[in-house]
Scaffold this motif. Structure first.
Motif, short mmCIF file in Angstrom:
data_model
loop_
_atom_site.label_atom_id
_atom_site.label_comp_id
_atom_site.label_asym_id
_atom_site.label_seq_id
_atom_site.Cartn_x
_atom_site.Cartn_y
_atom_site.Cartn_z
N PHE A 97 0.83 -1.20 0.00
CA PHE A 97 0.00 0.00 0.00
C PHE A 97 0.87 1.26 0.00
O PHE A 97 0.56 2.24 -0.69
CB PHE A 97 -0.90 -0.03 1.23
CG PHE A 97 -1.85 1.12 1.34
CD1 PHE A 97 -2.94 1.23 0.49
CD2 PHE A 97 -1.66 2.10 2.29
CE1 PHE A 97 -3.81 2.30 0.60
CE2 PHE A 97 -2.53 3.17 2.40
CZ PHE A 97 -3.61 3.26 1.55
N LEU A 98 1.96 1.24 0.74
CA LEU A 98 2.89 2.37 0.76
C LEU A 98 3.54 2.58 -0.60
O LEU A 98 3.69 3.72 -1.07
CB LEU A 98 3.95 2.14 1.84
CG LEU A 98 5.02 3.21 2.02
CD1 LEU A 98 4.40 4.55 2.33
CD2 LEU A 98 5.99 2.80 3.13
N ARG A 99 3.91 1.49 -1.27
CA ARG A 99 4.49 1.61 -2.62
C ARG A 99 3.47 2.18 -3.60
O ARG A 99 3.81 2.99 -4.47
CB ARG A 99 4.98 0.25 -3.10
CG ARG A 99 5.67 0.29 -4.45
CD ARG A 99 6.15 -1.06 -4.90
NE ARG A 99 5.05 -1.97 -5.16
CZ ARG A 99 5.21 -3.22 -5.60
NH1 ARG A 99 6.42 -3.69 -5.81
NH2 ARG A 99 4.16 -3.98 -5.81
N PHE A 100 2.22 1.77 -3.47
CA PHE A 100 1.17 2.32 -4.34
C PHE A 100 1.03 3.83 -4.15
O PHE A 100 0.88 4.58 -5.13
CB PHE A 100 -0.14 1.60 -4.04
CG PHE A 100 -1.35 2.26 -4.65
CD1 PHE A 100 -1.56 2.22 -6.01
CD2 PHE A 100 -2.27 2.93 -3.85
CE1 PHE A 100 -2.67 2.83 -6.57
CE2 PHE A 100 -3.38 3.54 -4.39
CZ PHE A 100 -3.57 3.49 -5.77
N LEU A 101 1.11 4.30 -2.93
CA LEU A 101 1.00 5.74 -2.66
C LEU A 101 2.22 6.49 -3.20
O LEU A 101 2.09 7.63 -3.67
CB LEU A 101 0.84 5.99 -1.17
CG LEU A 101 -0.48 5.52 -0.55
CD1 LEU A 101 -0.52 5.85 0.94
CD2 LEU A 101 -1.66 6.16 -1.25
N VAL A 102 3.39 5.88 -3.14
CA VAL A 102 4.59 6.52 -3.69
C VAL A 102 4.44 6.73 -5.19
O VAL A 102 4.69 7.83 -5.73
CB VAL A 102 5.84 5.69 -3.36
CG1 VAL A 102 7.05 6.18 -4.15
CG2 VAL A 102 6.15 5.74 -1.88
N LEU A 103 4.03 5.69 -5.90
CA LEU A 103 3.84 5.81 -7.34
C LEU A 103 2.71 6.78 -7.68
O LEU A 103 2.80 7.54 -8.65
CB LEU A 103 3.56 4.42 -7.93
CG LEU A 103 4.67 3.40 -7.78
CD1 LEU A 103 4.24 2.05 -8.34
CD2 LEU A 103 5.94 3.87 -8.48
N LEU A 104 1.65 6.76 -6.89
CA LEU A 104 0.53 7.66 -7.14
C LEU A 104 0.94 9.12 -6.98
O LEU A 104 0.59 9.98 -7.82
CB LEU A 104 -0.62 7.33 -6.18
CG LEU A 104 -1.90 8.15 -6.33
CD1 LEU A 104 -2.55 7.86 -7.68
CD2 LEU A 104 -2.87 7.83 -5.20
N ASN A 105 1.70 9.43 -5.96
CA ASN A 105 2.16 10.81 -5.75
C ASN A 105 3.15 11.24 -6.82
O ASN A 105 3.13 12.40 -7.26
CB ASN A 105 2.78 10.94 -4.36
CG ASN A 105 1.75 11.04 -3.27
OD1 ASN A 105 1.20 12.08 -2.98
ND2 ASN A 105 1.48 9.91 -2.63
N PHE A 124 -7.72 11.49 -11.56
CA PHE A 124 -6.69 10.49 -11.82
C PHE A 124 -6.45 9.61 -10.60
O PHE A 124 -6.34 8.37 -10.71
CB PHE A 124 -5.40 11.18 -12.25
CG PHE A 124 -4.21 10.29 -12.32
CD1 PHE A 124 -4.07 9.38 -13.36
CD2 PHE A 124 -3.22 10.34 -11.34
CE1 PHE A 124 -2.97 8.54 -13.42
CE2 PHE A 124 -2.12 9.51 -11.40
CZ PHE A 124 -2.00 8.61 -12.45
N CYS A 125 -6.39 10.23 -9.43
CA CYS A 125 -6.21 9.45 -8.20
C CYS A 125 -7.41 8.54 -7.95
O CYS A 125 -7.26 7.38 -7.52
CB CYS A 125 -6.01 10.39 -7.01
SG CYS A 125 -4.48 11.35 -7.07
#
Length: 701
Positions: free
Chosen positions: A128-136, A237-238
């Motif tokens: 989940f943390l990796r997903f947020l990094v890519l999303l940001n 997009f988010c």
């Protein structure tokens, strides 16, 4: 495989033309060769009989029979061979591309190591943390392409028309640049709070469009429209990314949920995570499964107690729960009041010569919000144990209260700011009559909101690093290297996955709320989450896993659901800013407009006539009515298919339960028959006594 070796026998079956010996006898005479139709009938009969005897799956038998009926040749044509080879090459190319993308994934090996050592529940947090990094990072790319780079690369065209009205001229006074010599501590304070030299940087809203310009860059690039549309499409997009990622999580949660089998069998047969290695991690997994089984037993006991409780006891229980919920609401309300008062005090504070006092007041709202998010959930956990709920219900209630507190605390902060900006919080309303907002205290109120979001992000980062260095590491040193009984009783710090995820959601919601006022906030959050990954990875080795854990399937769905809720809450303050508040007239690209949303209608008249006609057609009934009808038909068909699938799933679950009961009954019958057969078939001794009862010293007397 066995069936692949038996398929060629079908050729011999089709080639045989021997008689089966069934039917009427031929009259005596010279032997005649059978006709082609008779040969075909005999071949068909013999082929069907041989096909039935082959130990092949039913699907393969059906396919062979269809091929035989259609008389498909065994050898395909050159065209079919070429197509088959191309499909094989395409499949290999797709597999190689998938492997290459898998190798290029961020933190692939560390995530595999974490999943192997600590299980899928902890790994889901880091995924989940990796997903947020890519999303940001992708969000920052979008903002940089349409807002940041055009403002940096193209020349600014000063086309703003100033009004000669004196009252309007007062609204345009804005100069945050400090005068005279500035000491070193002021630069540190400006860096941490976003004031001073950072206030007119690319970090905040007030820089875009240039101070004193209308925001038209290069004579053709409309910064207000680009700024507004980029902010809207950034949130869309988010939203699309969250929905796309939650699709697989929903499917897995639906397939594994529903209570198809009992909780005991679910823990026994599927509870173990085979990626867990090491003696310590194995013992932790043992204790986790033991805790889950205890929870199941406690839940079953609580159901029986609730079923046998009298009406008077039920009324007393619900009365206690009502009082405790009122107490919880009082705690949350007190936290909101503290946030409001700290925000008002921080905004009205006048700077002193004391550096630490100024820094403390600047971060006072952030400190109060962080303290409330720590103290109130802890008290709510204690209260939840007194409400008489089961362990699972206690966890759900605690998480829901924590989510509500974290999401609403940010709303209270923004409401307190806007009450000061619009002179509705008890301040002097005369400051808002000329410009529509408090132009004396907030000449560029959008930048002030961005500064508050910036301080929340920085303080959240500092808190995580401080907890790692000042709490988790010293506690680990004391527990592992101090032999006293107090240290053993205290134990290591608990690594709670749900609380860590709520912290990530809170930080991401701050970014969504402040991205309009601080466009570089997604980039700052990307760097912060990257550092968070390594900090949390170190925390795993210093902390112990929580006993009350989530399964990886259900936790992934819960994380995305909370994140989606945070996105919806973040859209509310942005919508209020776009449609209700007067934009600052001294800074930003919307200074010459009455509302921020007016940038779109004003730019509509400058479009090409064909495009303008097309957009007008999209708003007419000729387009809206067919679109509504098609959407209704598609929705009805989707609902009908979903209902049919749900009925099928419920029937299959019922059938699975019945089959489980039948198998249990058959196992009992087999056990009884086998025991009876063993007793009847037991060998007997010389006196007719069974050898099971025969003593080594002689026959029983």
């Amino acid at each position: 495989m066995e069936w692949s070796r038996q398929v060629p026998q079908w050729d011999s079956v089709r080639s045989r033309r021997t008689s089966l010996g069934v039917g009427a006898r031929e009259p005596p005479g010279p032997p005649r060769s059978p006709s082609p139709s008779a040969q075909s009938e005999q071949g068909d009969t013999e082929g069907v009989q041989m096909l039935r005897e082959l130990p092949l799956p039913m699907g393969l038998k059906r396919a062979v029979r269809q091929v035989r009926d259609l008389q498909v040749p065994a050898m395909s044509s050159r065209w079919q061979s070429w197509l088959r080879s191309q499909n094989t090459r395409l499949r290999r190319l797709q597999e190689e591309a998938g492997e290459l993308l898998g190798r290029m994934q961020l933190w692939r090996k560390p995530l595999e190591t974490i999943g192997g050592q600590f299980g899928g529940g902890v790994q889901s947090y880091f995924l989940f943390l990796r997903f947020l990094v890519l999303l940001n990072f992708l969000s920052f790319t979008l903002i940089a392409a349409f807002v940041l780079i055009p403002n940096l690369a193209l020349p600014i065209n000063n086309t703003d028309q100033y009004s000669s009205n004196a009252s309007t001229g007062l609204c345009r006074i804005y100069d945050p640049t400090p005068e005279g010599l500035v000491d070193f501590y002021s630069y540190i304070l400006d860096l941490l709070s976003g004031t001073g030299f950072m206030e007119l940087s690319v970090l905040f809203y007030g820089w875009y469009g240039g101070v004193g310009t209308a925001g038209v860059v290069g004579g053709w690039y409309n910064v207000p429209v680009a700024f507004l549309l980029t902010s809207i499409f950034y949130l869309l997009f988010c939203l699309c990314c969250i929905i796309a990622r939650s699709g697989s999580a929903v499917r897995v949660a639906v397939m594994t949920g529903g209570g198809t089998v009992g909780g005991y069998s679910l823990q026994v047969f599927t509870g173990w995570d085979h990626r867990v290695t090491g003696e310590r991690d194995t013992q932790l997994k043992h204790s986790s499964i033991t805790y889950q089984l205890q929870v199941e037993l406690e839940e079953e006991t609580r159901r029986r107690v609730n079923a046998s409780r009298s009406a008077l006891g039920t009324a007393a229980l619900y009365s206690v729960r009502l009082l405790l919920n009122i107490l919880v609401l009082g705690l949350i309300g007190g936290a909101f009041y503290c946030i409001h008062r700290s925000t008002v005090f921080s905004q009205s504070f006048q700077y002193q010569d004391n550096f630490f006092l100024n820094l403390l007041v600047e971060y006072l709202p952030s400190i109060v919000i962080t303290a409330a998010n720590f103290v109130v959930p802890t008290l709510c956990d204690i209260i939840a144990r007194l409400e008489g709920h089961g362990p699972t219900t206690q966890i759900i209630l605690s998480l829901l209260r924590s989510v509500f507190l974290r999401l609403a605390s940010l709303g209270v902060l923004l409401a307190s700011l806007w009450s000061q900006i619009t002179c509705k919080g008890g301040t002097d309303t005369s400051n808002c009559r000329a410009c529509g907002y408090n132009y004396k205290q907030y000449p560029c109120w959008e930048t002030t909101v961005g500064q508050e979001m910036y301080k929340l992000v920085i303080f959240d980062f500092l808190i995580v690093v401080a907890v790692l260095l000042l709490v988790e590491f010293p506690r680990w040193m004391v527990v592992d290297y101090c032999p006293c009984s107090l240290a053993r009783w205290l134990g290591r710090q608990e690594f709670s996955v749900p609380q860590c995820v709520l912290g990530l959601v809170y930080g991401q919601m701050v970014v969504w709320t402040g991205a309009f006022y601080c466009p570089l906030l997604p980039l700052i959050n990307t760097v912060k989450f990257i550092i968070f990954f390594y900090c949390r990875r170190v925390s795993l080795s210093l902390c112990r896993p929580a006993q009350r854990t989530f399964r990886s399937t259900s936790s992934s769905f819960f994380f995305l659901l909370v994140l989606l809720l945070g996105l919806c809450v973040s859209c509310v303050p942005l919508g209020c800013s776009l449609g209700l508040l007067q934009p600052s007239q001294s800074c930003g690209p919307f200074r010459s407009l009455r509302r921020i949303w007016d940038a779109l209608p004003d730019s509509f008249s400058s479009l090409h006539p064909t495009l303008r006609s097309f957009l007008l057609f999209l708003g007419t009934q000729a387009f809206a009515v067919p679109l509504f009808l098609l959407s209704s038909v598609a929705l009805c068909s989707t609902v009908a298919v979903a209902l049919a699938y749900s009925r099928s799933v419920s029937l299959l679950r019922t059938q699975l339960k019945l089959e489980g009961r039948d198998k249990l009954f058959l196992v009992k019958q087999i056990a009884e028959l086998s025991s009876a057969n063993q007793k009847s078939a037991a060998p007997r001794g010389p006196s007719g006594i069974a050898l099971d009862n025969w003593d080594s010293s002689g026959p029983l007397e």
